[in-house]
Write a protein that holds these residues in place. Structure first.
Motif, PDB file in Angstrom:
ATOM      1  N   GLU A 339       0.816  -1.221   0.000  1.00  0.00           N
ATOM      2  CA  GLU A 339       0.000   0.000   0.000  1.00  0.00           C
ATOM      3  C   GLU A 339       0.845   1.265   0.000  1.00  0.00           C
ATOM      4  O   GLU A 339       0.400   2.307  -0.458  1.00  0.00           O
ATOM      5  CB  GLU A 339      -0.900   0.035   1.252  1.00  0.00           C
ATOM      6  CG  GLU A 339      -1.986  -1.012   1.229  1.00  0.00           C
ATOM      7  CD  GLU A 339      -2.682  -1.162   2.577  1.00  0.00           C
ATOM      8  OE1 GLU A 339      -2.724  -0.192   3.359  1.00  0.00           O
ATOM      9  OE2 GLU A 339      -3.175  -2.271   2.854  1.00  0.00           O
ATOM     10  N   ASN A 340       2.070   1.153   0.566  1.00  0.00           N
ATOM     11  CA  ASN A 340       2.836   2.384   0.814  1.00  0.00           C
ATOM     12  C   ASN A 340       4.065   2.580  -0.046  1.00  0.00           C
ATOM     13  O   ASN A 340       4.535   3.702  -0.177  1.00  0.00           O
ATOM     14  CB  ASN A 340       3.288   2.420   2.282  1.00  0.00           C
ATOM     15  CG  ASN A 340       2.103   2.545   3.204  1.00  0.00           C
ATOM     16  OD1 ASN A 340       1.337   3.487   3.081  1.00  0.00           O
ATOM     17  ND2 ASN A 340       1.943   1.592   4.111  1.00  0.00           N
ATOM     18  N   SER A 341       4.635   1.506  -0.566  1.00  0.00           N
ATOM     19  CA  SER A 341       5.925   1.676  -1.218  1.00  0.00           C
ATOM     20  C   SER A 341       5.806   1.662  -2.741  1.00  0.00           C
ATOM     21  O   SER A 341       5.799   0.608  -3.384  1.00  0.00           O
ATOM     22  CB  SER A 341       6.909   0.599  -0.763  1.00  0.00           C
ATOM     23  OG  SER A 341       8.147   0.857  -1.371  1.00  0.00           O
ATOM     24  N   SER A 342       5.763   2.867  -3.318  1.00  0.00           N
ATOM     25  CA  SER A 342       5.734   2.948  -4.789  1.00  0.00           C
ATOM     26  C   SER A 342       7.069   2.453  -5.342  1.00  0.00           C
ATOM     27  O   SER A 342       7.132   1.939  -6.462  1.00  0.00           O
ATOM     28  CB  SER A 342       5.441   4.382  -5.242  1.00  0.00           C
ATOM     29  OG  SER A 342       6.392   5.265  -4.697  1.00  0.00           O
ATOM     30  N   ILE A 343       8.138   2.571  -4.557  1.00  0.00           N
ATOM     31  CA  ILE A 343       9.453   2.100  -5.022  1.00  0.00           C
ATOM     32  C   ILE A 343       9.417   0.579  -5.233  1.00  0.00           C
ATOM     33  O   ILE A 343       9.812   0.069  -6.283  1.00  0.00           O
ATOM     34  CB  ILE A 343      10.560   2.451  -3.992  1.00  0.00           C
ATOM     35  CG1 ILE A 343      10.667   3.967  -3.843  1.00  0.00           C
ATOM     36  CG2 ILE A 343      11.899   1.832  -4.396  1.00  0.00           C
ATOM     37  CD1 ILE A 343      11.680   4.414  -2.802  1.00  0.00           C
ATOM     38  N   ILE A 344       8.925  -0.148  -4.236  1.00  0.00           N
ATOM     39  CA  ILE A 344       8.900  -1.617  -4.348  1.00  0.00           C
ATOM     40  C   ILE A 344       7.920  -2.052  -5.446  1.00  0.00           C
ATOM     41  O   ILE A 344       8.221  -2.938  -6.245  1.00  0.00           O
ATOM     42  CB  ILE A 344       8.493  -2.275  -2.997  1.00  0.00           C
ATOM     43  CG1 ILE A 344       9.442  -1.847  -1.878  1.00  0.00           C
ATOM     44  CG2 ILE A 344       8.420  -3.791  -3.130  1.00  0.00           C
ATOM     45  CD1 ILE A 344      10.799  -2.453  -1.924  1.00  0.00           C
ATOM     46  N   ARG A 345       6.762  -1.408  -5.518  1.00  0.00           N
ATOM     47  CA  ARG A 345       5.814  -1.763  -6.594  1.00  0.00           C
ATOM     48  C   ARG A 345       6.462  -1.530  -7.949  1.00  0.00           C
ATOM     49  O   ARG A 345       6.318  -2.331  -8.877  1.00  0.00           O
ATOM     50  CB  ARG A 345       4.528  -0.925  -6.477  1.00  0.00           C
ATOM     51  CG  ARG A 345       3.687  -1.278  -5.266  1.00  0.00           C
ATOM     52  CD  ARG A 345       2.318  -0.618  -5.331  1.00  0.00           C
ATOM     53  NE  ARG A 345       2.350   0.812  -5.516  1.00  0.00           N
ATOM     54  CZ  ARG A 345       1.836   1.711  -4.676  1.00  0.00           C
ATOM     55  NH1 ARG A 345       1.231   1.311  -3.571  1.00  0.00           N
ATOM     56  NH2 ARG A 345       1.882   3.001  -4.955  1.00  0.00           N
ATOM     57  N   GLY A 346       7.207  -0.415  -8.047  1.00  0.00           N
ATOM     58  CA  GLY A 346       7.891  -0.095  -9.303  1.00  0.00           C
ATOM     59  C   GLY A 346       8.913  -1.173  -9.653  1.00  0.00           C
ATOM     60  O   GLY A 346       8.990  -1.609 -10.815  1.00  0.00           O
ATOM     61  N   LEU A 347       9.681  -1.628  -8.659  1.00  0.00           N
ATOM     62  CA  LEU A 347      10.697  -2.654  -8.926  1.00  0.00           C
ATOM     63  C   LEU A 347      10.048  -3.983  -9.307  1.00  0.00           C
ATOM     64  O   LEU A 347      10.528  -4.700 -10.198  1.00  0.00           O
ATOM     65  CB  LEU A 347      11.589  -2.850  -7.688  1.00  0.00           C
ATOM     66  CG  LEU A 347      12.512  -1.668  -7.343  1.00  0.00           C
ATOM     67  CD1 LEU A 347      13.139  -1.855  -5.964  1.00  0.00           C
ATOM     68  CD2 LEU A 347      13.602  -1.523  -8.410  1.00  0.00           C
ATOM     69  N   ILE A 348       8.952  -4.321  -8.632  1.00  0.00           N
ATOM     70  CA  ILE A 348       8.271  -5.592  -8.935  1.00  0.00           C
ATOM     71  C   ILE A 348       7.732  -5.576 -10.374  1.00  0.00           C
ATOM     72  O   ILE A 348       7.806  -6.584 -11.086  1.00  0.00           O
ATOM     73  CB  ILE A 348       7.122  -5.850  -7.915  1.00  0.00           C
ATOM     74  CG1 ILE A 348       7.705  -6.124  -6.524  1.00  0.00           C
ATOM     75  CG2 ILE A 348       6.237  -7.011  -8.357  1.00  0.00           C
ATOM     76  CD1 ILE A 348       6.672  -6.135  -5.401  1.00  0.00           C
ATOM     77  N   CYS A 349       7.225  -4.432 -10.791  1.00  0.00           N
ATOM     78  CA  CYS A 349       6.573  -4.364 -12.116  1.00  0.00           C
ATOM     79  C   CYS A 349       7.536  -3.927 -13.222  1.00  0.00           C
ATOM     80  O   CYS A 349       7.112  -3.794 -14.375  1.00  0.00           O
ATOM     81  CB  CYS A 349       5.388  -3.400 -12.064  1.00  0.00           C
ATOM     82  SG  CYS A 349       4.100  -3.929 -10.936  1.00  0.00           S
ATOM     83  N   GLU A 350       8.816  -3.720 -12.860  1.00  0.00           N
ATOM     84  CA  GLU A 350       9.777  -3.212 -13.852  1.00  0.00           C
ATOM     85  C   GLU A 350       9.984  -4.219 -14.977  1.00  0.00           C
ATOM     86  O   GLU A 350      10.167  -5.417 -14.718  1.00  0.00           O
ATOM     87  CB  GLU A 350      11.111  -2.964 -13.139  1.00  0.00           C
ATOM     88  CG  GLU A 350      12.105  -2.190 -13.942  1.00  0.00           C
ATOM     89  CD  GLU A 350      13.321  -1.847 -13.057  1.00  0.00           C
ATOM     90  OE1 GLU A 350      13.293  -0.814 -12.384  1.00  0.00           O
ATOM     91  OE2 GLU A 350      14.267  -2.640 -13.020  1.00  0.00           O
ATOM     92  N   ASP A 351       9.964  -3.757 -16.196  1.00  0.00           N
ATOM     93  CA  ASP A 351      10.282  -4.595 -17.350  1.00  0.00           C
ATOM     94  C   ASP A 351       9.411  -5.861 -17.400  1.00  0.00           C
ATOM     95  O   ASP A 351       9.897  -6.955 -17.630  1.00  0.00           O
ATOM     96  CB  ASP A 351      11.778  -4.977 -17.271  1.00  0.00           C
ATOM     97  CG  ASP A 351      12.289  -5.453 -18.620  1.00  0.00           C
ATOM     98  OD1 ASP A 351      11.610  -5.187 -19.628  1.00  0.00           O
ATOM     99  OD2 ASP A 351      13.342  -6.101 -18.659  1.00  0.00           O
ATOM    100  N   MET A 352       8.136  -5.687 -17.136  1.00  0.00           N
ATOM    101  CA  MET A 352       7.200  -6.826 -17.149  1.00  0.00           C
ATOM    102  C   MET A 352       6.178  -6.685 -18.276  1.00  0.00           C
ATOM    103  O   MET A 352       5.149  -7.370 -18.256  1.00  0.00           O
ATOM    104  CB  MET A 352       6.447  -6.908 -15.811  1.00  0.00           C
ATOM    105  CG  MET A 352       7.241  -7.441 -14.656  1.00  0.00           C
ATOM    106  SD  MET A 352       6.883  -9.185 -14.411  1.00  0.00           S
ATOM    107  CE  MET A 352       6.448  -9.179 -12.696  1.00  0.00           C
ATOM    108  N   GLN A 353       6.449  -5.797 -19.234  1.00  0.00           N
ATOM    109  CA  GLN A 353       5.469  -5.567 -20.312  1.00  0.00           C
ATOM    110  C   GLN A 353       5.154  -6.866 -21.045  1.00  0.00           C
ATOM    111  O   GLN A 353       4.003  -7.116 -21.401  1.00  0.00           O
ATOM    112  CB  GLN A 353       5.988  -4.533 -21.333  1.00  0.00           C
ATOM    113  CG  GLN A 353       5.985  -3.101 -20.847  1.00  0.00           C
ATOM    114  CD  GLN A 353       7.235  -2.760 -20.049  1.00  0.00           C
ATOM    115  OE1 GLN A 353       8.040  -3.630 -19.715  1.00  0.00           O
ATOM    116  NE2 GLN A 353       7.385  -1.496 -19.723  1.00  0.00           N
ATOM    117  N   ALA A 354       6.172  -7.711 -21.244  1.00  0.00           N
ATOM    118  CA  ALA A 354       5.943  -8.958 -21.991  1.00  0.00           C
ATOM    119  C   ALA A 354       4.987  -9.888 -21.240  1.00  0.00           C
ATOM    120  O   ALA A 354       4.362 -10.761 -21.841  1.00  0.00           O
ATOM    121  CB  ALA A 354       7.279  -9.653 -22.257  1.00  0.00           C
ATOM    122  N   MET A 355       4.896  -9.690 -19.892  1.00  0.00           N
ATOM    123  CA  MET A 355       3.954 -10.486 -19.078  1.00  0.00           C
ATOM    124  C   MET A 355       2.578  -9.821 -19.030  1.00  0.00           C
ATOM    125  O   MET A 355       1.665 -10.333 -18.385  1.00  0.00           O
ATOM    126  CB  MET A 355       4.456 -10.535 -17.626  1.00  0.00           C
ATOM    127  CG  MET A 355       5.541 -11.527 -17.374  1.00  0.00           C
ATOM    128  SD  MET A 355       4.877 -13.038 -16.691  1.00  0.00           S
ATOM    129  CE  MET A 355       3.919 -12.441 -15.324  1.00  0.00           C
TER     130      MET A 355
END
Ligand code: ADP
Length: 414
Positions: A339-355
């Motif tokens: 809920e709070n960490s846009s940094i961690i959400r950003g890292l989790i979703c980084e370079d996942m367009q193919a998924m």
């Protein structure tokens, strides 16, 4: 809801070994949250406190509390002072968070049969179920004749198929000792999929989702047509992701090897895996805020711990996308980190367009601190949602459902 009094209230309790959390909900109609808080350090009569907030106020009181019954009485005294002098009559049902419900698949009235089952489950959840049962005993003493409802962290995952819940060990351990994967945080995952479905304008039955409850304890669930089909936690909450202080998945030979070579007892090994491992074990901190700061200051172990956390989450998102045959409507983030960490959400979703996952940076940054929203980029195949979890509201709702069903059955029989 017609069978319950309109002025009635539902009290939600969540008992820990030395704490009792509470939250009051009014039926007005629809559930509206009122005063909530907790008593901590139960048993330490010098330092025990009651901390509460609600209706625009905050309280902290020193209260000498020797056990859970005294805590329950103290909470009722407090509520009758701050909320309503007739609170004892107004509470129509008490909803209890119970961690392990064995094979119970939905919230249930805590009658003798169910209570007996929960005592059996205590061998599988020695840290978690006994406090829940103490909270129940205290509530039964203080509220005689009021329905007590159990809401189980394991219940939502009872829809998992055997291929997901069985371990690859001799079958007799399952039949004779109930060794299988149960999953936890079910109340939260259920709330997340229901909320995500309504954000997408669908029913839960039409919704496939991967729900990520990322807090100090973390778990991810694969949800197919509104039902849990797999989840990362197992027999206990130790399996799955790398957590604040828990190891998560590893080769089961690791603890055996350490016990043999270091002469550790089972209890010592259990403490290491549950309390001294995970992020804490790798880098000395279990709070991701400190880990992010330390990484920025050049701490390599903090960087490693962060990478391990993010990598394991990404691995499970991939695994669960496969479990759902690639048909995923929503990837949902929740709990302290989600809920709070846009940094961690950003890292989790980084370079996942193919998924099929792509987030909008501005929306990601803006959706923090209890905000709910869709942070996906327009081209994202999966909607990426942030949903603040509300386990107490879900417990109150499920408690109300159980009591309403029981009361309408009685009304029909009469
Ligand atoms: P619990 O499992 O104890 O209920 P929570 O869901 O409250 O945990 O999550 C607590 C965790 O959330 C903290 O340990 C911290 O790591 C993390 N957290 C909270 N806010 C942030 C933030 N802004 N950035 C990174 N992590 C955060």
């Amino acid at each position: 809801m017609g069978v319950l009094q309109e002025a009635g209230k539902i009290l939600v309790l969540n008992a820990g070994s030395s704490s009792l959390k509470f939250k009051l909900f009014s039926l007005v109609p629809g559930l509206v949250a009122g005063v909530g808080g907790m008593i901590d350090r139960i048993g330490d009569t010098v330092n025990s406190n009651l901390v509460a907030k609600g209706n625009g106020n905050k309280w902290t009181e020193k209260v000498p509390i020797k056990d859970h019954v005294a805590a329950m009485e103290c909470i009722m005294g407090f509520l009758s002072d701050k909320e309503s002098s007739s609170i004892h009559k107004e509470v129509q049902a008490v909803g209890h968070r119970i961690v392990h419900g064995l094979d119970i698949h939905q919230a249930a009235l805590l009658d003798d049969n169910v209570i007996q089952k929960l005592h059996q489950a205590a061998t599988l959840a020695p840290l978690h179920n006994p406090p829940g049962l103490q909270g129940l005993a205290a509530a039964m003493k203080v509220f005689q004749g009021v329905p007590q409802v159990g809401v189980f962290d394991t219940a939502f995952h009872q829809s998992m198929p055997p291929k997901a819940f069985m371990y690859g060990i001799p079958y007799d351990y399952y039949t004779q000792h109930k060794i299988r994967r149960y999953g936890f945080h079910g109340t939260s995952h259920k709330y997340l999929v229901e909320t995500a479905a309504s954000m997408l304008g669908k029913s839960p039955q039409q919704t496939n989702a991967i729900t990520c409850h990322l807090g100090n304890g973390s778990s991810i669930t694969a949800v197919k047509n509104g039902l849990s089909v797999d989840t990362t936690m197992g027999l206990t909450p130790l399996e799955g992701l790398v957590m604040g202080t828990r190891s998560g998945d590893m080769d089961p030979a690791v603890p055996l090897h350490l016990m043999n070579t270091l002469g550790l007892s089972a209890k010592e090994m259990d403490t290491i895996l549950n309390k001294k491992s995970g992020l804490l074990g790798v880098c000395g901190h279990n709070d991701l805020r400190a880990i992010i700061d330390n990484k920025a200051a050049g701490d390599e172990r903090a960087a490693l711990a962060l990478d391990m956390f993010v990598y394991r989450v990404r691995k499970y998102i991939g695994a669960y996308a496969a479990a759902l045959s690639g048909r995923v409507d929503a990837l949902v983030f929740s709990a302290g980190i989600g809920e709070n960490s846009s940094i961690i959400r950003g890292l989790i979703c980084e370079d996942m367009q193919a998924m099929g996952v792509s987030i909008d940076d501005a929306k990601n940054k803006a959706t923090v601190g209890g905000a709910q929203g869709d942070i996906s980029a327009p081209d994202s195949r999966m909607r990426v949602l942030v949903v603040p979890t509300d386990e107490e509201l879900s417990i109150a709702q499920q408690t109300l459902d159980v009591v309403s069903k029981v009361k309408s059955k009685v009304a029909v029989a009469a």
